[in-house]
Design a protein around this motif. Structure first.
Motif, PDB file in Angstrom:
ATOM      1  N   SER A 227       0.826  -1.215   0.000  1.00 12.71           N
ATOM      2  CA  SER A 227       0.000   0.000   0.000  1.00 12.71           C
ATOM      3  C   SER A 227       0.857   1.261   0.000  1.00 12.71           C
ATOM      4  N   GLU A 228       2.117   1.106   0.367  1.00 12.94           N
ATOM      5  CA  GLU A 228       3.014   2.268   0.432  1.00 12.94           C
ATOM      6  C   GLU A 228       3.928   2.377  -0.773  1.00 12.94           C
ATOM      7  N   LYS A 229       3.939   1.322  -1.616  1.00 15.63           N
ATOM      8  CA  LYS A 229       4.882   1.239  -2.725  1.00 15.63           C
ATOM      9  C   LYS A 229       4.760   2.409  -3.689  1.00 15.63           C
ATOM     10  N   ASP A 230       3.506   2.750  -4.023  1.00 18.59           N
ATOM     11  CA  ASP A 230       3.297   3.764  -5.059  1.00 18.59           C
ATOM     12  C   ASP A 230       3.392   5.189  -4.531  1.00 18.59           C
ATOM     13  N   LYS A 231       3.544   5.317  -3.232  1.00 19.26           N
ATOM     14  CA  LYS A 231       3.640   6.649  -2.648  1.00 19.26           C
ATOM     15  C   LYS A 231       5.059   7.171  -2.810  1.00 19.26           C
ATOM     16  N   PRO A 232       5.215   8.495  -3.008  1.00 26.36           N
ATOM     17  CA  PRO A 232       6.558   9.048  -3.197  1.00 26.36           C
ATOM     18  C   PRO A 232       7.391   8.928  -1.926  1.00 26.36           C
ATOM     19  N   GLN A 233       8.715   9.109  -2.104  1.00 24.54           N
ATOM     20  CA  GLN A 233       9.620   9.045  -0.956  1.00 24.54           C
ATOM     21  C   GLN A 233       9.221  10.091   0.081  1.00 24.54           C
ATOM     22  N   VAL A 234       9.312   9.689   1.346  1.00 27.13           N
ATOM     23  CA  VAL A 234       8.876  10.564   2.427  1.00 27.13           C
ATOM     24  C   VAL A 234       9.808  11.770   2.553  1.00 27.13           C
ATOM     25  N   LYS A 235       9.195  12.956   2.630  1.00 27.33           N
ATOM     26  CA  LYS A 235       9.966  14.173   2.900  1.00 27.33           C
ATOM     27  C   LYS A 235       9.716  14.578   4.349  1.00 27.33           C
ATOM     28  N   LEU A 236      10.675  15.280   4.926  1.00 27.97           N
ATOM     29  CA  LEU A 236      10.548  15.693   6.318  1.00 27.97           C
ATOM     30  C   LEU A 236       9.270  16.498   6.541  1.00 27.97           C
ATOM     31  N   SER A 237       8.917  17.348   5.565  1.00 32.09           N
ATOM     32  CA  SER A 237       7.737  18.207   5.719  1.00 32.09           C
ATOM     33  C   SER A 237       6.447  17.398   5.834  1.00 32.09           C
ATOM     34  N   GLU A 238       6.439  16.183   5.252  1.00 34.52           N
ATOM     35  CA  GLU A 238       5.225  15.363   5.240  1.00 34.52           C
ATOM     36  C   GLU A 238       4.812  14.919   6.643  1.00 34.52           C
ATOM     37  N   ILE A 239       5.796  14.741   7.528  1.00 37.35           N
ATOM     38  CA  ILE A 239       5.471  14.209   8.857  1.00 37.35           C
ATOM     39  C   ILE A 239       4.830  15.249   9.766  1.00 37.35           C
ATOM     40  N   PHE A 240       4.677  16.472   9.289  1.00 33.75           N
ATOM     41  CA  PHE A 240       4.031  17.514  10.096  1.00 33.75           C
ATOM     42  C   PHE A 240       2.596  17.783   9.661  1.00 33.75           C
ATOM     43  N   LYS A 241       2.095  17.018   8.689  1.00 34.79           N
ATOM     44  CA  LYS A 241       0.787  17.326   8.099  1.00 34.79           C
ATOM     45  C   LYS A 241      -0.278  16.302   8.480  1.00 34.79           C
ATOM     46  N   GLY A 242      -1.509  16.785   8.641  1.00 32.32           N
ATOM     47  CA  GLY A 242      -2.676  15.927   8.818  1.00 32.32           C
ATOM     48  C   GLY A 242      -2.597  14.983  10.000  1.00 32.32           C
ATOM     49  N   LYS A 243      -3.162  13.769   9.808  1.00 32.19           N
ATOM     50  CA  LYS A 243      -3.201  12.780  10.888  1.00 32.19           C
ATOM     51  C   LYS A 243      -1.794  12.326  11.277  1.00 32.19           C
TER      52      LYS A 243
END
Length: 446
Positions: A227-243
């Motif tokens: 389920s995570e394969k097609d998602k882009p590489q995690v950026k630091l900014s992503e961990i501050f958003k939403g849930k």
């Protein structure tokens, strides 16, 4: 047979924790000698001691991405090499600047270890044993602290260069760690699956838990990773958003509170605290050894309770005990003359409650609540903030002690312990006995 292999892997991994403890506490017996050797002020000593934690912060911040790219095992190999080089360099230092550089290198290794070992163990451990096995890393840290105090005590009378022997010790253990990693240590099966190395992952899982693990946990792992394969590489900014941002905030605040309740200041400067309460140097080192031993023994209690009573229960009771102990220490050091026995007992109680709760449980929780896709980056961020708080605590502790007094220092730690109790009561979820994928679903991250 499978359990034996699993426990061997855990034993090798937690050698990183042992080196963590040796590096953090090894300087405790050397503080007076370092002040004399390099003509350091209280602030200068605080800088030399605390700059290790700046290395820890940097090491923690960048380790997450490296573990995703190069694998958990390869990062551990790199840390083992750093431990060896930094210990030898610190022992041979001819100036405070040189010592500081190698202490920062040591900090890089400690910071990386504090991220990669809990990630690795959480990914390789069966759900029913994960809390205990992740806590084994903290257990190894406490063994390292006891060993550091013991070695400091044994060599402190070997002359003006005895501090060099104290700081050289991690080199030996680093060599042993490196040999173990290179000869009999597998990659994480979850990481192997994420890199399309399914056959290798199955071999590791079979050795760890036999067909049960392959039937029970492999499908969940593959589904989660797919389920995570097609998602882009995690950026630091992503961990501050939403849930995700909310979960990372909860984990990061817990990581910060683990440190600003004062533990590393007490571990590093416990001989100085006992001397302030009236002990002579030899007695204060012996008392510091008792502190390390109690830390070690109470971590065993945490290992026994974390998968029985649950993570949240341990954190709440730990905070209550820390608040009471720190309140007494605040009262005692506000007096002109201290009760030495009372100070020792209160410090041992503080260490006991911390060791049985926040010390291991923080690492268990943040290794569990962060989804696999962001785990490396999120754990790096939370751990880096934890190390920033450690730096501030260790740097300011001798300054506050020297200017305001120890009663202010313990009062501040007590206030943060009260805040920790309130925070855990409201925000920390219970994760006992749940698979990592189940935790993601319950936190509504899937």
């Amino acid at each position: 047979m499978s359990n034996r292999y699993l426990y061997w892997i855990i034993f090798v991994a937690i050698n990183g924790g042992l080196l963590f403890g040796l590096n953090m506490a090894g300087i405790a017996g050397a503080t007076e000698m370092l002040k004399a050797e390099f003509s350091l002020t209280d602030s200068g000593l605080g800088t030399v001691a605390a700059l290790l934690t700046i290395g820890c912060l940097i090491g923690a911040l960048f380790t997450g991405n490296f573990t995703e790219k190069y694998g958990r095992k390869n990062v551990m190999v790199f840390t083992a090499i750093l431990y060896i080089v930094s210990a030898i360099g610190s022992a041979l230092a001819t100036s405070s600047e040189m010592l500081t550089v190698f202490r920062v290198l040591s900090g890089l290794a400690v910071g990386a270890t504090s991220v990669v070992v809990p990630i690795y163990i959480s990914e390789i451990a069966p759900a029913a044993k994960r809390g205990t096995l992740v806590s084994m890393n903290q257990f190894a840290i406490t063994i390292g602290i006891v060993l550091a105090y013991l070695i400091d005590f044994l060599v402190m009378d070997l002359g003006e260069n005895s501090w060099r022997y104290m700081l050289a010790v991690p080199a030996f253990f680093g060599i042993v760690y490196l040999v173990f990693l290179l000869t009999s240590f597998p990659q994480s099966p979850r990481w192997l699956l994420s890199k399309n190395r399914r056959d290798e992952a199955i071999v590791v899982l079979e050795k760890i838990g036999g067909k049960y693990l392959i039937e029970k946990e492999l499908p969940e792992m593959e589904k989660s990773i797919a389920s995570e394969k097609d998602k882009p590489q995690v950026k630091l900014s992503e961990i501050f958003k939403g849930k995700i941002g909310k979960i990372v905030l909860i984990g990061t605040v817990l990581a910060a509170l683990q440190q600003i309740t004062g533990i590393n200041a007490v571990i590093m400067f416990s001989p100085d605290i006992f001397q302030a309460a009236g002990s002579v140097r030899g007695d204060s080192m012996m008392q510091a050894m008792i502190v390390g031993l109690v830390n070690f023994l109470m971590t065993i209690v945490a290992l026994w309770l974390v998968d029985r009573k649950g993570r949240k229960t341990l954190l709440l009771w730990g905070a209550v005990g820390m608040i009471a102990s720190l309140a007494y220490l605040t009262y005692e050091f506000a007096k002109p003359v201290q009760n030495g026995v009372g100070v020792l007992v209160a410090l041992l109680l503080y260490i006991s409650f911390f060791a049985a709760s926040y010390a291991p449980v923080m690492w268990v929780i943040i290794s569990e609540i962060y989804p696999n896709r962001i785990k490396g980056v999120a754990m790096s961020f939370s751990t880096a903030i934890s190390w920033l708080c450690t730096f501030l605590t260790v740097y300011f502790a001798p300054i506050i002690q020297g200017t305001l007094g120890l009663h202010y220092l313990f009062g501040i730690f007590g206030l943060f312990s009260l805040i920790a109790f309130i925070f855990v009561k409201i925000w920390i979820p219970e994760t006992k006995g749940k698979s990592l994928e189940q935790i993601e679903i319950e936190l509504k991250l899937k």
